[in-house]
Write a protein that holds these residues in place. Structure first.
Motif, PDB file in Angstrom:
ATOM      1  N   MET A 241      18.395  -3.538   0.616  1.00 41.77           N
ATOM      2  CA  MET A 241      17.592  -2.368   0.303  1.00 41.77           C
ATOM      3  C   MET A 241      16.837  -1.943   1.561  1.00 41.77           C
ATOM      4  O   MET A 241      16.679  -2.729   2.485  1.00 41.77           O
ATOM      5  CB  MET A 241      16.615  -2.685  -0.829  1.00 41.77           C
ATOM      6  CG  MET A 241      17.299  -2.984  -2.148  1.00 41.77           C
ATOM      7  SD  MET A 241      16.137  -3.257  -3.479  1.00 41.77           S
ATOM      8  CE  MET A 241      15.980  -5.038  -3.424  1.00 41.77           C
ATOM      9  N   PRO A 242      16.358  -0.676   1.586  1.00 40.15           N
ATOM     10  CA  PRO A 242      15.618  -0.213   2.766  1.00 40.15           C
ATOM     11  C   PRO A 242      14.417  -1.119   3.048  1.00 40.15           C
ATOM     12  O   PRO A 242      13.765  -1.585   2.121  1.00 40.15           O
ATOM     13  CB  PRO A 242      15.143   1.176   2.374  1.00 40.15           C
ATOM     14  CG  PRO A 242      16.033   1.600   1.276  1.00 40.15           C
ATOM     15  CD  PRO A 242      16.461   0.341   0.567  1.00 40.15           C
ATOM     16  N   LEU A 243      14.167  -1.360   4.284  1.00 37.54           N
ATOM     17  CA  LEU A 243      13.019  -2.192   4.657  1.00 37.54           C
ATOM     18  C   LEU A 243      11.787  -1.324   4.871  1.00 37.54           C
ATOM     19  O   LEU A 243      11.887  -0.201   5.331  1.00 37.54           O
ATOM     20  CB  LEU A 243      13.330  -2.978   5.926  1.00 37.54           C
ATOM     21  CG  LEU A 243      14.469  -3.980   5.836  1.00 37.54           C
ATOM     22  CD1 LEU A 243      14.698  -4.634   7.188  1.00 37.54           C
ATOM     23  CD2 LEU A 243      14.180  -5.040   4.788  1.00 37.54           C
ATOM     24  N   ASN A 244      10.640  -1.867   4.536  1.00 35.51           N
ATOM     25  CA  ASN A 244       9.347  -1.255   4.823  1.00 35.51           C
ATOM     26  C   ASN A 244       9.203   0.162   4.277  1.00 35.51           C
ATOM     27  O   ASN A 244       8.918   1.085   5.000  1.00 35.51           O
ATOM     28  CB  ASN A 244       9.078  -1.255   6.334  1.00 35.51           C
ATOM     29  CG  ASN A 244       9.089  -2.637   6.911  1.00 35.51           C
ATOM     30  OD1 ASN A 244       8.728  -3.590   6.244  1.00 35.51           O
ATOM     31  ND2 ASN A 244       9.502  -2.754   8.149  1.00 35.51           N
ATOM     32  N   THR A 245       9.389   0.317   3.002  1.00 32.89           N
ATOM     33  CA  THR A 245       9.159   1.609   2.378  1.00 32.89           C
ATOM     34  C   THR A 245       7.800   1.613   1.684  1.00 32.89           C
ATOM     35  O   THR A 245       7.237   0.561   1.405  1.00 32.89           O
ATOM     36  CB  THR A 245      10.292   1.945   1.380  1.00 32.89           C
ATOM     37  OG1 THR A 245      10.169   3.309   1.001  1.00 32.89           O
ATOM     38  CG2 THR A 245      10.265   1.060   0.159  1.00 32.89           C
ATOM     39  N   LYS A 246       7.263   2.777   1.461  1.00 32.01           N
ATOM     40  CA  LYS A 246       5.963   2.910   0.802  1.00 32.01           C
ATOM     41  C   LYS A 246       6.167   3.063  -0.695  1.00 32.01           C
ATOM     42  O   LYS A 246       7.060   3.775  -1.138  1.00 32.01           O
ATOM     43  CB  LYS A 246       5.224   4.135   1.328  1.00 32.01           C
ATOM     44  CG  LYS A 246       4.950   4.116   2.810  1.00 32.01           C
ATOM     45  CD  LYS A 246       3.851   3.168   3.157  1.00 32.01           C
ATOM     46  CE  LYS A 246       3.519   3.273   4.645  1.00 32.01           C
ATOM     47  NZ  LYS A 246       2.404   2.448   5.010  1.00 32.01           N
ATOM     48  N   VAL A 247       5.328   2.387  -1.456  1.00 37.10           N
ATOM     49  CA  VAL A 247       5.406   2.459  -2.909  1.00 37.10           C
ATOM     50  C   VAL A 247       4.018   2.691  -3.485  1.00 37.10           C
ATOM     51  O   VAL A 247       3.017   2.337  -2.884  1.00 37.10           O
ATOM     52  CB  VAL A 247       6.012   1.171  -3.527  1.00 37.10           C
ATOM     53  CG1 VAL A 247       7.449   0.992  -3.087  1.00 37.10           C
ATOM     54  CG2 VAL A 247       5.186  -0.048  -3.194  1.00 37.10           C
ATOM     55  N   TYR A 248       3.969   3.292  -4.662  1.00 40.12           N
ATOM     56  CA  TYR A 248       2.723   3.520  -5.385  1.00 40.12           C
ATOM     57  C   TYR A 248       2.392   2.258  -6.181  1.00 40.12           C
ATOM     58  O   TYR A 248       3.212   1.746  -6.926  1.00 40.12           O
ATOM     59  CB  TYR A 248       2.896   4.718  -6.316  1.00 40.12           C
ATOM     60  CG  TYR A 248       1.692   5.050  -7.153  1.00 40.12           C
ATOM     61  CD1 TYR A 248       0.467   5.344  -6.567  1.00 40.12           C
ATOM     62  CD2 TYR A 248       1.795   5.105  -8.531  1.00 40.12           C
ATOM     63  CE1 TYR A 248      -0.627   5.674  -7.341  1.00 40.12           C
ATOM     64  CE2 TYR A 248       0.697   5.447  -9.316  1.00 40.12           C
ATOM     65  CZ  TYR A 248      -0.506   5.731  -8.714  1.00 40.12           C
ATOM     66  OH  TYR A 248      -1.586   6.060  -9.481  1.00 40.12           O
ATOM     67  N   PHE A 249       1.196   1.755  -5.965  1.00 41.63           N
ATOM     68  CA  PHE A 249       0.741   0.518  -6.590  1.00 41.63           C
ATOM     69  C   PHE A 249      -0.583   0.839  -7.250  1.00 41.63           C
ATOM     70  O   PHE A 249      -1.601   0.955  -6.589  1.00 41.63           O
ATOM     71  CB  PHE A 249       0.590  -0.539  -5.488  1.00 41.63           C
ATOM     72  CG  PHE A 249       0.036  -1.849  -5.925  1.00 41.63           C
ATOM     73  CD1 PHE A 249      -1.268  -2.193  -5.620  1.00 41.63           C
ATOM     74  CD2 PHE A 249       0.808  -2.758  -6.615  1.00 41.63           C
ATOM     75  CE1 PHE A 249      -1.793  -3.419  -5.990  1.00 41.63           C
ATOM     76  CE2 PHE A 249       0.299  -3.977  -6.991  1.00 41.63           C
ATOM     77  CZ  PHE A 249      -1.000  -4.310  -6.680  1.00 41.63           C
ATOM     78  N   ASN A 250      -0.579   1.035  -8.567  1.00 38.51           N
ATOM     79  CA  ASN A 250      -1.764   1.486  -9.283  1.00 38.51           C
ATOM     80  C   ASN A 250      -2.538   0.296  -9.830  1.00 38.51           C
ATOM     81  O   ASN A 250      -2.625   0.100 -11.036  1.00 38.51           O
ATOM     82  CB  ASN A 250      -1.356   2.437 -10.399  1.00 38.51           C
ATOM     83  CG  ASN A 250      -2.557   3.086 -11.054  1.00 38.51           C
ATOM     84  OD1 ASN A 250      -3.693   2.837 -10.688  1.00 38.51           O
ATOM     85  ND2 ASN A 250      -2.307   3.902 -12.040  1.00 38.51           N
ATOM     86  N   GLY A 251      -3.061  -0.525  -8.940  1.00 37.86           N
ATOM     87  CA  GLY A 251      -3.815  -1.684  -9.374  1.00 37.86           C
ATOM     88  C   GLY A 251      -2.951  -2.637 -10.191  1.00 37.86           C
ATOM     89  O   GLY A 251      -3.460  -3.442 -10.956  1.00 37.86           O
TER      90      GLY A 251
ATOM     91  N   LYS B 126      13.474   9.286  -0.628  1.00 32.24           N
ATOM     92  CA  LYS B 126      14.868   8.815  -0.529  1.00 32.24           C
ATOM     93  C   LYS B 126      14.934   7.298  -0.395  1.00 32.24           C
ATOM     94  O   LYS B 126      15.834   6.670  -0.954  1.00 32.24           O
ATOM     95  CB  LYS B 126      15.579   9.498   0.630  1.00 32.24           C
ATOM     96  CG  LYS B 126      15.873  10.943   0.350  1.00 32.24           C
ATOM     97  CD  LYS B 126      16.683  11.589   1.434  1.00 32.24           C
ATOM     98  CE  LYS B 126      16.880  13.055   1.056  1.00 32.24           C
ATOM     99  NZ  LYS B 126      17.814  13.728   1.921  1.00 32.24           N
ATOM    100  N   ASP B 127      13.997   6.702   0.317  1.00 36.33           N
ATOM    101  CA  ASP B 127      13.962   5.233   0.432  1.00 36.33           C
ATOM    102  C   ASP B 127      13.736   4.595  -0.932  1.00 36.33           C
ATOM    103  O   ASP B 127      14.394   3.629  -1.292  1.00 36.33           O
ATOM    104  CB  ASP B 127      12.862   4.780   1.388  1.00 36.33           C
ATOM    105  CG  ASP B 127      13.201   5.018   2.840  1.00 36.33           C
ATOM    106  OD1 ASP B 127      14.386   5.260   3.144  1.00 36.33           O
ATOM    107  OD2 ASP B 127      12.273   4.958   3.666  1.00 36.33           O
ATOM    108  N   ARG B 128      12.777   5.143  -1.702  1.00 33.59           N
ATOM    109  CA  ARG B 128      12.515   4.589  -3.025  1.00 33.59           C
ATOM    110  C   ARG B 128      13.714   4.769  -3.949  1.00 33.59           C
ATOM    111  O   ARG B 128      14.034   3.885  -4.732  1.00 33.59           O
ATOM    112  CB  ARG B 128      11.257   5.222  -3.644  1.00 33.59           C
ATOM    113  CG  ARG B 128       9.968   4.609  -3.114  1.00 33.59           C
ATOM    114  CD  ARG B 128       8.752   5.048  -3.910  1.00 33.59           C
ATOM    115  NE  ARG B 128       8.834   6.397  -4.423  1.00 33.59           N
ATOM    116  CZ  ARG B 128       8.638   7.502  -3.693  1.00 33.59           C
ATOM    117  NH1 ARG B 128       8.347   7.393  -2.414  1.00 33.59           N
ATOM    118  NH2 ARG B 128       8.718   8.688  -4.254  1.00 33.59           N
TER     119      ARG B 128
END
Length: 124
Positions: free
Chosen positions: A22-32, A106-108
């Motif tokens: 999978m793509p490395l170092n992608t940003k994700v939403y983390f809602n607590g 696109k990464d996600r």
């Protein structure tokens, strides 16, 4: 104090390192949300850490894959399904997240496809 791009007490944007093609170092939403505390010395052969939060102390697991009886489960603490439009509701606490989610969409999507493949689901 935890590092990372925090936007509020609840909504946080974390960089997540993803493995297994999978793509490395992608940003994700983390809602607590959650992370998975795994004892690396005692982890069973049927459990695999697929992703880690790079910005949290000790880089805890963000996504895991495990065998459950005759099936497979993929569990995620990160909200890969959230797109920039999904959280753009005028809330000032998430304004900083929207452009980042737009840039990494696109990464996600690639990560989600890879996770579905982990479940033996054919993805085109």
């Amino acid at each position: 104090m935890e590092s990372g791009n925090k936007t509020s007490k609840e909504s946080q944007l974390w960089e997540s390192q993803v493995s297994n093609g999978m793509p490395l170092n992608t940003k994700v939403y983390f809602n607590g949300g959650c992370y998975f505390k795994i004892d690396e010395e005692r982890i069973s052969d049927d459990t695999t850490v697929l992703s880690r939060y790079l910005d949290l102390p000790d880089s805890p697991a963000a996504i895991v894959r495990c065998q459950v009886q005759a099936g497979i489960a993929v569990l995620s603490g990160a909200h890969l399904e959230y797109d920039s439009e999904d959280i753009d509701d005028g809330d000032e606490d998430v304004l900083d997240i929207i452009p980042v989610l737009r840039e990494t969409s696109k990464d996600r999507q690639s990560v989600i496809k890879s996770l579905l493949q982990q479940l033996n689901i054919t993805v085109k």
